[in-house]
Scaffold this active site. Sequence first.
Site, PDB file in Angstrom:
ATOM      1  N   HIS A   1       3.332 -12.234 -15.707  1.00  0.00           N
ATOM      2  CA  HIS A   1       4.521 -12.923 -15.210  1.00  0.00           C
ATOM      3  C   HIS A   1       4.797 -14.169 -16.043  1.00  0.00           C
ATOM      4  CE1 HIS A   1       4.951 -10.821 -11.196  1.00  0.00           C
ATOM      5  NE2 HIS A   1       3.832 -10.313 -11.692  1.00  0.00           N
TER       6      HIS A   1
ATOM      7  N   CYS B   1       6.682 -16.513 -15.285  1.00  0.00           N
ATOM      8  CA  CYS B   1       6.730 -17.728 -14.447  1.00  0.00           C
ATOM      9  C   CYS B   1       5.333 -18.306 -14.238  1.00  0.00           C
ATOM     10  CB  CYS B   1       7.434 -17.455 -13.116  1.00  0.00           C
ATOM     11  SG  CYS B   1       6.676 -16.197 -12.094  1.00  0.00           S
TER      12      CYS B   1
ATOM     13  N   CYS C   1      11.477 -11.680 -12.181  1.00  0.00           N
ATOM     14  CA  CYS C   1      10.967 -12.257 -10.942  1.00  0.00           C
ATOM     15  C   CYS C   1      12.117 -12.894 -10.167  1.00  0.00           C
ATOM     16  CB  CYS C   1       9.884 -13.257 -11.307  1.00  0.00           C
ATOM     17  SG  CYS C   1       9.908 -14.769 -10.398  1.00  0.00           S
ATOM     18  N   GLU C   2      12.219 -12.553  -8.888  1.00  0.00           N
ATOM     19  CA  GLU C   2      13.360 -13.037  -8.117  1.00  0.00           C
ATOM     20  C   GLU C   2      13.228 -14.505  -7.730  1.00  0.00           C
ATOM     21  OE1 GLU C   2      13.588 -10.445  -4.749  1.00  0.00           O
ATOM     22  OE2 GLU C   2      12.313 -11.716  -3.507  1.00  0.00           O
ATOM     23  N   HIS C   3      12.047 -15.074  -7.908  1.00  0.00           N
ATOM     24  CA  HIS C   3      11.876 -16.494  -7.569  1.00  0.00           C
ATOM     25  C   HIS C   3      12.320 -17.415  -8.697  1.00  0.00           C
ATOM     26  CE1 HIS C   3       8.551 -15.012  -4.683  1.00  0.00           C
ATOM     27  NE2 HIS C   3       9.708 -15.093  -4.063  1.00  0.00           N
ATOM     28  N   HIS C   4      12.175 -16.961  -9.943  1.00  0.00           N
ATOM     29  CA  HIS C   4      12.473 -17.839 -11.082  1.00  0.00           C
ATOM     30  C   HIS C   4      13.460 -17.229 -12.071  1.00  0.00           C
ATOM     31  CE1 HIS C   4       8.392 -18.996  -9.644  1.00  0.00           C
ATOM     32  NE2 HIS C   4       8.892 -20.207  -9.787  1.00  0.00           N
TER      33      HIS C   4
ATOM     34  N   GLN D   1       6.740  -7.937  -7.858  1.00  0.00           N
ATOM     35  CA  GLN D   1       5.886  -6.826  -8.293  1.00  0.00           C
ATOM     36  C   GLN D   1       5.436  -5.976  -7.097  1.00  0.00           C
ATOM     37  OE1 GLN D   1       2.738  -7.942 -10.969  1.00  0.00           O
ATOM     38  NE2 GLN D   1       1.514  -6.140 -10.469  1.00  0.00           N
TER      39      GLN D   1
HETATM   40 ZN    ZN Z   1       8.322 -16.170 -10.506  1.00  0.00          ZN
END
Ligand code: ZN
Length: 187
Positions: free
Chosen positions: A147, A149, A77-80, A119
Site C-alpha cells: 500500500h 499510503c 485505497c479509498e482512504h487516501h 484490500q
Molecule cells: Zn490508504
Amino acid sequence: MSVDLEKIQQAVRMILEAVGENPDREGLLDTPKRVAKMYAEVFEGMRIDEEEYFSTIFSEEHEEMVLVKDIPFFSMCEHHLVPFFGKAHVAYIPQGGRVVGLSKLARAVEAVARRPQLQERITATVADAIMKKLEPHGVVVVIEAEHMCMAMRGVKKPGAVTVTSAVRGIFANDSAARAEVFSLIKD
Ligand code: ZN
C-alpha cells in the site's frame, strides 16, 4: 453512470491551487485533463458488474480444485486515493459441472480492484461473487499487496506486504483442503 471528466478537472485545478501551485504554468496546463482520464481508467470497475464474468458456465465434470495464482492487480485505497497493488490468488472447487474460463477469474479481480477500495473488500467481494454465481464446493481468495499510503506517508514502511484471505464453503470446514490450497499458493 459515466465519469464526469469536467468535474474531475475542476477538482484537480483546485487541489493544485490549494497546495500553492499555479495550475496555469506550462507543466501543469494539461494535468487536470490527464488526471481525469487516468481516474476514468483506474476506476473503470465502477461500471462493471463482476458477477457477469461468472455467467458463462461450461459443463465440465471436474470437481477438483482449480487455482489461478499470481493475478497482478492495481487498486486505489479509498482512504487516501493512492495505489495499492500486488497479486491475487483465486481457488475454487467446482460443483455440478459449473466451471468458468480461467481468464474470467482474473477479469473479476481486475473489475473489483478498479474502484476506490479496501484490500479486505476486494478479497471478500471476489469470493462471494464466485460462491453466489457458481455455487462451488468452496472458494479461497488470497491477496498480497503493498500500500502506497503505508509506504510514502504515515508510517512510511515501504515493502510491507498486507495479506488478506477469504475462505468460503468446504475450505472453511475442512482443514486438510484449506492447508492444501494455502501450500499451493505459497509455492
Ligand atoms: Zn490508504
